[in-house]
Design an enzyme around this catalytic site. Structure first.
Site, PDB file in Angstrom:
ATOM      1  N   HIS A 261       0.842  -1.205   0.000  1.00  0.00           N
ATOM      2  CA  HIS A 261       0.000   0.000   0.000  1.00  0.00           C
ATOM      3  C   HIS A 261       0.878   1.257   0.000  1.00  0.00           C
ATOM      4  CE1 HIS A 261       0.906   0.232   4.265  1.00  0.00           C
ATOM      5  NE2 HIS A 261       0.287  -0.905   4.510  1.00  0.00           N
TER       6      HIS A 261
ATOM      7  N   HIS B  76       3.695   1.588   2.603  1.00  0.00           N
ATOM      8  CA  HIS B  76       4.936   0.870   2.275  1.00  0.00           C
ATOM      9  C   HIS B  76       5.764   1.691   1.289  1.00  0.00           C
ATOM     10  CE1 HIS B  76       2.496  -2.998   3.210  1.00  0.00           C
ATOM     11  NE2 HIS B  76       3.246  -2.698   4.247  1.00  0.00           N
TER      12      HIS B  76
ATOM     13  N   CYS C 280      -3.243  -9.747  19.578  1.00  0.00           N
ATOM     14  CA  CYS C 280      -3.869  -9.229  18.351  1.00  0.00           C
ATOM     15  C   CYS C 280      -2.988  -9.675  17.192  1.00  0.00           C
ATOM     16  CB  CYS C 280      -3.969  -7.705  18.372  1.00  0.00           C
ATOM     17  SG  CYS C 280      -4.457  -7.073  16.750  1.00  0.00           S
TER      18      CYS C 280
ATOM     19  N   CYS D 102      -1.584  -6.847  14.861  1.00  0.00           N
ATOM     20  CA  CYS D 102      -0.335  -6.204  15.307  1.00  0.00           C
ATOM     21  C   CYS D 102       0.750  -7.237  15.552  1.00  0.00           C
ATOM     22  CB  CYS D 102      -0.512  -5.487  16.641  1.00  0.00           C
ATOM     23  SG  CYS D 102      -1.815  -4.302  16.732  1.00  0.00           S
TER      24      CYS D 102
ATOM     25  N   CYS E 286      -8.482  -3.854  20.312  1.00  0.00           N
ATOM     26  CA  CYS E 286      -7.097  -3.471  20.043  1.00  0.00           C
ATOM     27  C   CYS E 286      -7.097  -2.022  19.555  1.00  0.00           C
ATOM     28  CB  CYS E 286      -6.506  -4.406  18.977  1.00  0.00           C
ATOM     29  SG  CYS E 286      -5.207  -3.620  18.007  1.00  0.00           S
TER      30      CYS E 286
ATOM     31  N   HIS F 234      -6.200  -2.010  15.549  1.00  0.00           N
ATOM     32  CA  HIS F 234      -7.066  -2.677  14.569  1.00  0.00           C
ATOM     33  C   HIS F 234      -8.551  -2.637  14.925  1.00  0.00           C
ATOM     34  CE1 HIS F 234      -3.082  -4.200  13.581  1.00  0.00           C
ATOM     35  NE2 HIS F 234      -3.548  -4.213  12.366  1.00  0.00           N
TER      36      HIS F 234
ATOM     37  N   LYS G 189      -7.671   6.865   7.719  1.00  0.00           N
ATOM     38  CA  LYS G 189      -6.618   5.837   7.792  1.00  0.00           C
ATOM     39  C   LYS G 189      -6.783   4.845   6.655  1.00  0.00           C
ATOM     40  CE  LYS G 189      -5.126   3.463  11.218  1.00  0.00           C
ATOM     41  NZ  LYS G 189      -5.010   2.623  12.383  1.00  0.00           N
TER      42      LYS G 189
ATOM     43  N   LYS H 156      -7.935  -1.680   4.209  1.00  0.00           N
ATOM     44  CA  LYS H 156      -8.335  -2.558   3.105  1.00  0.00           C
ATOM     45  C   LYS H 156      -9.797  -2.966   3.292  1.00  0.00           C
ATOM     46  CE  LYS H 156      -6.741  -6.021   0.101  1.00  0.00           C
ATOM     47  NZ  LYS H 156      -7.732  -7.062   0.044  1.00  0.00           N
TER      48      LYS H 156
HETATM   49  O1  ME8 Z   1       4.748  -3.572  10.733  1.00  0.00           O
HETATM   50  N1  ME8 Z   1       1.597   5.251   6.282  1.00  0.00           N
HETATM   51  O2  ME8 Z   1       4.819  -4.550   8.647  1.00  0.00           O
HETATM   52  P1  ME8 Z   1       3.701  -3.690   7.885  1.00  0.00           P
HETATM   53  C1  ME8 Z   1       2.936   5.154   6.434  1.00  0.00           C
HETATM   54  N2  ME8 Z   1       6.292  -6.479   9.518  1.00  0.00           N
HETATM   55  N3  ME8 Z   1       3.554   4.030   6.835  1.00  0.00           N
HETATM   56  C2  ME8 Z   1       2.797   2.973   7.096  1.00  0.00           C
HETATM   57  C3  ME8 Z   1       1.383   2.996   6.957  1.00  0.00           C
HETATM   58  C4  ME8 Z   1       0.787   4.213   6.529  1.00  0.00           C
HETATM   59  N4  ME8 Z   1      -0.510   4.353   6.363  1.00  0.00           N
HETATM   60  N5  ME8 Z   1       0.916   1.773   7.298  1.00  0.00           N
HETATM   61  C5  ME8 Z   1       1.996   1.016   7.623  1.00  0.00           C
HETATM   62  C6  ME8 Z   1       5.147  -4.419   9.971  1.00  0.00           C
HETATM   63  N6  ME8 Z   1       3.119   1.737   7.504  1.00  0.00           N
HETATM   64  C7  ME8 Z   1       6.206  -5.412  10.421  1.00  0.00           C
HETATM   65  C8  ME8 Z   1       7.531  -4.688  10.539  1.00  0.00           C
HETATM   66  S1  ME8 Z   1      10.151  -4.658  11.038  1.00  0.00           S
HETATM   67  C9  ME8 Z   1      11.213  -5.649  11.776  1.00  0.00           C
HETATM   68  C10 ME8 Z   1       8.660  -5.555  11.013  1.00  0.00           C
HETATM   69  C11 ME8 Z   1       4.503   1.309   7.792  1.00  0.00           C
HETATM   70  O3  ME8 Z   1       3.652  -4.279   6.524  1.00  0.00           O
HETATM   71  C12 ME8 Z   1       4.617   0.626   9.137  1.00  0.00           C
HETATM   72  O4  ME8 Z   1       4.641   1.564  10.186  1.00  0.00           O
HETATM   73  O5  ME8 Z   1       2.461  -3.641   8.702  1.00  0.00           O
HETATM   74  C13 ME8 Z   1       5.914  -0.118   8.965  1.00  0.00           C
HETATM   75  O6  ME8 Z   1       6.992   0.727   9.242  1.00  0.00           O
HETATM   76  C14 ME8 Z   1       5.897  -0.495   7.489  1.00  0.00           C
HETATM   77  O7  ME8 Z   1       4.904   0.323   6.861  1.00  0.00           O
HETATM   78  C15 ME8 Z   1       5.550  -1.952   7.257  1.00  0.00           C
HETATM   79  O8  ME8 Z   1       4.301  -2.228   7.854  1.00  0.00           O
END
Ligand code: ME8
Length: 656
Positions: A20, A23, A128, A131, A145, A148, A294, A297
């Site tokens: 998304h 990322h 959760c 998370c 949570c 979520h 926010k 999906k």
């Molecule tokens: O948290 N805006 O994975 P993830 C900006 N696997 N950044 C965002 C966001 C948004 N709306 N939503 C998510 C995980 N992120 C774990 C990490 S690291 C050892 C393990 C950011 O796929 C989120 O904060 O949920 C995180 O830094 C990254 O995208 C991956 O999120």
């Protein structure tokens, strides 16, 4: 002398769903920083990847009838493709399912164990899987949570604990001693505040599923996904090999705000126990929201970043995120803002500057950059303004990339002001002056192409190419008075675009409602008055259903209601919203979502609903029909997060 090293990482993404814009945002930030440091001549290692274990992945794979490994193998290519599309210059893409990663995780676990920091016990509490985190009742908001908004599952299982409590004092001391360890300061203060409470030991293994790194010597347990995931930052450097020796400690872990605790508390404790130095900075960025909401999906609030690059171009997308979302804070994505930035900053400011300079050099000097004759006050001022390295580097070192790009753009705007004021197009008869002005512009553009290259690398390369040069580094940013060159033919850098029109369907706020009561309207034959439950509120609707349904049939049905219609009086009775029904050859059915909860959003993929009111006239313009017993808009089924909306009627019935 050995080059200075710079090691930067992103979080590794969960591939339980498609990438998304959050990322994309994080990878762009890290890439811009990595490229900036490379331009400074540093030896940069840049790591990104995917976090593939844990309950969330396991559950999603099973829901799709797949083995977890098959599922992640199918999903990971989308994340690699995102990196490619965004022109991300990562040195390595790590997957936590790689054998090497798993082996190093087990080695580190043994280290913690040998250090007396692991003990076996029983965990009872809440979890959760969204998370992948443990919660206590106290952490929840209304029993849900906080991230979520779902009820966490109770878990009770045998587990290995990590003695995190042992490291609390050392950690607090470290955070106090190194103000840059957690950035920005607001996040640092938050964590210090939370650390006023005693740290609990952490449950670091699970037994209720087997998708993960097995605990050494105990096949019944897999490592808690966060313990495994955080270690990617050293397994990605082949710990304890050469790369680790060269690049560790990380100079910057770039992460989002929801995972601050894991990176600034759990991770440093894990490292302290393993006897490994702590990273220098964990930088926490804000969230990208869509239309002020926010990303979600399940509510259809998503934008596919890969499609976005295809539609707008990679540099327009990179520039937008860096410029528009304030560093360290939340920001908003919208097509209007993306179009505005592309048109005004990239096409007008930068594109026009190059175009005008290039056309004039071709016209007056056959494409060869003329040498300057005499610099006047205007040139001297501009030359002075081109010296922005100290300022921008300081901003980049302190993670204020949006301010750095603004500073660079203010120089670009000064160049535009200079060209407007010196009016080279009027100076055909003053060849010396014309040569000096055009030289100054070409040389400024050469410098600009270097400064912008970490942010918009493809554009920077195009500018260098048009100036007939190879891309430069920060060793070449001084304004020189004798740069030679022959320009390529002028080419447009950015075409202006129109903002993508928001689909009219976005105007609908459709939600699932349960019919609580129905009674006949006192003064109209066909109307019924319904009381409905919308999850967060109860409402009254008036609908012409009497010829088609008995009251008993209606009670308890989960129907679809248009909730953002202006309330109206129908035959003297207030109706607040409108239910959706499909009609064909005198048959009428209700649109239904029997398995969804009252209040759940009804959407079609890829369209973000808005919150404004809609008129009935606008609603009538939206062509919702039926197909295969379901409701359809623009070839997409209407759905909730649980199911597609039912409409048990012939294909092609009109929904009204
Ligand atoms: O948290 N805006 O994975 P993830 C900006 N696997 N950044 C965002 C966001 C948004 N709306 N939503 C998510 C995980 N992120 C774990 C990490 S690291 C050892 C393990 C950011 O796929 C989120 O904060 O949920 C995180 O830094 C990254 O995208 C991956 O999120």
């Amino acid at each position: 002398m050995a080059k200075k090293k710079f090691y930067i990482t992103t979080a590794i993404d969960y591939p339980n769903s498609f990438p998304h814009v959050g990322h994309a945002y994080e990878k762009i930030i890290a890439d811009v920083l990595a490229r900036w440091h490379r331009l400074k001549g540093e030896d940069v290692f840049f790591l990104t990847g995917t976090d593939e274990h844990g309950q969330k992945i396991y559950k999603t794979a099973k829901e799709q009838g797949k083995e977890p490994k098959q599922f992640v193998d199918e999903m990971v290519p989308y994340f690699k493709k995102l990196c490619k599309k965004l022109n991300i210059s990562n040195s390595r893409f790590i997957r936590t399912t790689e054998e090497q990663h798993k082996k190093i995780c087990r080695d580190i676990f043994k280290k913690l164990e040998n250090n007396g920091d692991i003990y076996k016990g029983a965990y009872e509490g809440l979890y959760c899987s969204g998370c992948e985190a443990y919660y206590t009742e106290k952490d929840l908001i209304d029993g849900l949570c906080p991230v979520h908004k779902k009820k966490p599952e109770p878990v009770k299982e045998e587990t290995y604990f990590f003695r995190m409590s042992k490291y609390q004092d050392r950690l607090i001391k470290h955070i106090n001693q190194y103000p840059n360890f957690i950035q920005p300061t607001s996040k640092r203060n938050e964590i210090l505040n939370r650390l006023k409470e005693p740290l609990k030991d952490l449950s670091v293994s699970r037994t209720t599923f087997d998708w993960g790194v097995s605990v050494p010597g105990d096949k019944e347990h897999v490592l808690y996904v966060w313990l495994d995931a955080l270690l990617n930052y050293i397994t990605g450097l082949d710990y304890p090999g050469e790369n680790f020796k060269k690049y560790w400690p990380a100079d910057a872990h770039i992460i989002g705000k929801d995972i601050t605790w894991f990176h600034t508390v759990i991770w440093p404790c894990e490292l302290m126990s393993a006897g490994i130095e702590l990273p220098k900075t964990v930088h926490v960025h804000g969230f990208v929201n869509l239309g002020g909401e926010k990303l979600s999906k399940s509510r259809g609030i998503v934008v596919d970043p890969i499609k976005l690059v295809d539609e707008y171009g990679v540099d327009a997308v990179r520039y937008f995120f860096i410029k528009e979302i304030p560093a360290g804070e939340d920001g908003n994505f919208s097509y209007e803002a993306l179009t505005e930035r592309t048109n005004s900053d990239l096409a007008d400011d930068l594109g026009n500057l190059l175009q005008r300079t290039s056309v004039l050099i071709h016209k007056n000097f056959g494409g060869k950059i003329p040498l300057p004759v005499r610099f006047e006050r205007e040139e001297e001022e501009l030359i002075q303004e081109s010296d922005i390295f100290e300022q921008t580097d300081e901003l980049m070192k302190t993670f204020q990339w949006n301010k750095a790009i603004s500073r660079i753009w203010s120089f670009i705007r000064m160049c535009n002001k200079y060209i407007n004021e010196t009016e080279p197009w009027k100076r055909k008869n003053e060849p010396d002056r014309l040569a000096t002005i055009l030289y100054t512009l070409a040389e400024s553009l050469r410098i600009i192409s270097i400064y912008i290259s970490p942010f918009v690398p493809e554009t920077a390369e195009k500018i260098s190419h048009q100036l007939g040069r190879k891309p430069g580094t920060f060793a070449d940013i001084k304004f020189k008075k004798t740069t030679k060159g022959v320009l390529e033919k002028p080419e447009i850098l950015f075409k202006k675009t129109e903002a993508k029109q928001e689909d009219i369907f976005a105007k609908l706020s459709l939600r699932v409602a349960r019919i609580l009561e129905a009674k006949e309207h006192p003064s109209a034959d066909k109307l019924l008055i319904l009381q409905i439950d919308l999850g967060t509120e109860k409402r009254q609707l008036v609908a012409g259903l009497k010829p088609h349904f008995s009251i008993d049939e209606l009670i308890g049905k989960h129907i679809v209601v248009l909730t953002n219609l202006k309330p109206a009086k129908i035959k003297g009775t207030e109706s607040n919203g409108m239910l959706l029904a499909a009609e064909h050859k005198n048959k009428v059915v209700l649109l239904e979502a029997p398995r969804s909860e009252p209040g759940e959003q009804v959407f079609v993929e890829g369209i973000t609903p808005c919150r404004e009111q809609i008129s009935i006239k606008d609603f009538e313009k939206i062509n919702i029909t039926t197909k295969q017993g379901r409701a359809i808009y623009n070839k997409q089924f209407l759905k909730t997060k649980k199911e597609e909306i039912e409409a048990n009627i012939d294909d092609g019935a009109k929904v009204c």
